[in-house]
Motif scaffolding. Structure first.
Motif, PDB file in Angstrom:
ATOM      1  N   UNK A  68      36.369 -13.298  48.016  1.00 47.97           N
ATOM      2  CA  UNK A  68      36.436 -14.704  48.389  1.00 47.97           C
ATOM      3  C   UNK A  68      37.542 -15.435  47.645  1.00 47.97           C
ATOM      4  N   UNK A  69      38.425 -14.666  47.003  1.00 48.27           N
ATOM      5  CA  UNK A  69      39.548 -15.293  46.305  1.00 48.27           C
ATOM      6  C   UNK A  69      40.411 -16.116  47.253  1.00 48.27           C
ATOM      7  N   UNK A  70      40.395 -15.784  48.539  1.00 42.63           N
ATOM      8  CA  UNK A  70      41.187 -16.530  49.494  1.00 42.63           C
ATOM      9  C   UNK A  70      40.427 -17.702  50.098  1.00 42.63           C
ATOM     10  N   UNK A  71      39.183 -17.902  49.686  1.00 42.12           N
ATOM     11  CA  UNK A  71      38.421 -19.052  50.145  1.00 42.12           C
ATOM     12  C   UNK A  71      38.713 -20.227  49.211  1.00 42.12           C
ATOM     13  N   UNK A  72      38.705 -21.428  49.739  1.00 36.86           N
ATOM     14  CA  UNK A  72      39.067 -22.587  48.951  1.00 36.86           C
ATOM     15  C   UNK A  72      37.840 -23.247  48.345  1.00 36.86           C
ATOM     16  N   UNK A  73      37.995 -23.727  47.135  1.00 36.26           N
ATOM     17  CA  UNK A  73      36.896 -24.337  46.402  1.00 36.26           C
ATOM     18  C   UNK A  73      36.611 -25.767  46.833  1.00 36.26           C
ATOM     19  N   UNK A  74      37.641 -26.532  47.193  1.00 34.83           N
ATOM     20  CA  UNK A  74      37.490 -27.967  47.349  1.00 34.83           C
ATOM     21  C   UNK A  74      37.935 -28.436  48.731  1.00 34.83           C
ATOM     22  N   UNK A  75      37.409 -29.592  49.116  1.00 32.37           N
ATOM     23  CA  UNK A  75      37.853 -30.296  50.314  1.00 32.37           C
ATOM     24  C   UNK A  75      38.019 -31.772  49.963  1.00 32.37           C
ATOM     25  N   UNK A  76      38.990 -32.391  50.574  1.00 38.89           N
ATOM     26  CA  UNK A  76      39.171 -33.830  50.430  1.00 38.89           C
ATOM     27  C   UNK A  76      39.532 -34.395  51.799  1.00 38.89           C
ATOM     28  N   UNK A  77      39.036 -35.577  52.090  1.00 37.85           N
ATOM     29  CA  UNK A  77      39.328 -36.128  53.402  1.00 37.85           C
ATOM     30  C   UNK A  77      38.710 -37.490  53.603  1.00 37.85           C
ATOM     31  N   UNK A  78      38.537 -37.856  54.860  1.00 37.58           N
ATOM     32  CA  UNK A  78      38.030 -39.176  55.199  1.00 37.58           C
ATOM     33  C   UNK A  78      36.963 -39.113  56.269  1.00 37.58           C
ATOM     34  N   UNK A  79      36.327 -40.255  56.481  1.00 36.42           N
ATOM     35  CA  UNK A  79      35.292 -40.358  57.507  1.00 36.42           C
ATOM     36  C   UNK A  79      35.364 -41.740  58.130  1.00 36.42           C
ATOM     37  N   UNK A  80      34.941 -41.829  59.388  1.00 40.64           N
ATOM     38  CA  UNK A  80      34.934 -43.101  60.089  1.00 40.64           C
ATOM     39  C   UNK A  80      33.850 -43.061  61.155  1.00 40.64           C
ATOM     40  N   UNK A  81      33.265 -44.225  61.405  1.00 38.30           N
ATOM     41  CA  UNK A  81      32.206 -44.293  62.403  1.00 38.30           C
ATOM     42  C   UNK A  81      31.530 -45.643  62.385  1.00 38.30           C
ATOM     43  N   UNK A  82      30.202 -45.615  62.480  1.00 36.44           N
ATOM     44  CA  UNK A  82      29.447 -46.850  62.547  1.00 36.44           C
ATOM     45  C   UNK A  82      28.283 -46.872  61.579  1.00 36.44           C
ATOM     46  N   UNK A  83      27.775 -48.086  61.314  1.00 37.73           N
ATOM     47  CA  UNK A  83      26.636 -48.275  60.421  1.00 37.73           C
ATOM     48  C   UNK A  83      25.661 -49.244  61.065  1.00 37.73           C
TER      49      UNK A  83
END
Length: 233
Positions: free
Chosen positions: A23-38
């Protein structure tokens, strides 16, 4: 050495929980955004989910422990509104009220993927799409006319993730926030919605909720350490 079908299943399960060096080629982290409704649920909306949907948006960071387990932190903005007009329940003296709030939401959640989530390592029966459940804790801050509302919250949610392409993930999530206060819907000096029936109760009575339905997109980064054999200098 040959393994039986059940031995292969047992090995695959162990590898999902304790990822191998491959799994050395698997990534540890994710970063990003979200949008929608509340939307809000409380004294001005007892049971109508998705009523008075407003904008929600934010950023998120995810640490992938393994194919099944992840830890997520998010910072979001949500707008919620509510009104007693048209409700079947009658308030004291037939009073009416409405409110609007902008919420700053910070939370930390644990996530469990029902399928081992990855677009690689097919021998581990990984899937590039997986439903998941999540739960955690956070705080909500809502400035407004009449004072700032602050409360810790308990969150729970469910969603689905899809590996759109290497290092790019898209998803959809419905999450709820249970507040430990009844003042989210009290603004502008209007105290009608602050426990209008003067009921006493514990942490889950006479409190407000709000929920978010969001679409997310994240980018993978941070390769796992590789324990491969390396040539010595």
């Amino acid at each position: 050495m040959k393994f039986t079908f059940f031995q292969r299943i047992a090995i695959a399960l162990l590898l999902c929980v304790f990822p191998p060096a491959a799994s050395a080629q698997e990534y540890l982290y994710e970063i990003g955004g979200m949008a929608g409704g509340a939307f809000y649920m409380g004294d001005a909306n007892n049971n109508a989910a998705f009523k008075n949907m407003n904008m929600a948006a934010g950023v998120l960071f995810r640490y992938n422990v393994n194919f099944h387990v992840a830890l997520k932190a998010d910072l979001a903005y949500a707008r919620v509104t509510g009104s007693t007009a048209g409700l079947q329940n009658v308030f004291p003296n037939n009073a009416q009220a409405e409110f609007e709030r902008n919420i700053i939401d910070f939370g930390v959640q644990g996530e469990f993927n029902f399928f081992p989530y990855s677009d690689k390592f097919k021998y581990l029966y990984t899937k590039r799409v997986s439903p998941y459940i999540a739960g955690g804790l956070g705080v909500s801050v809502a400035p407004g006319d009449g004072g700032t509302f602050f409360s810790p919250h308990i969150s729970a949610g469910t969603g689905v993730k899809y590996k759109l392409m290497p290092r790019i993930n898209v998803g959809a999530e419905l999450s709820i926030r249970k507040l430990f206060g009844d003042g989210l819907d009290t603004t502008g000096g209007n105290q009608l919605l602050d426990n209008p029936y003067q009921m006493t109760g514990g942490a889950f009575k006479n409190k407000d909720w709000y929920s978010m339905l969001t679409i997310t997109i994240t980018y993978d980064f941070g390769l796992r350490d590789c324990n491969c054999n390396k040539d010595k200098k």
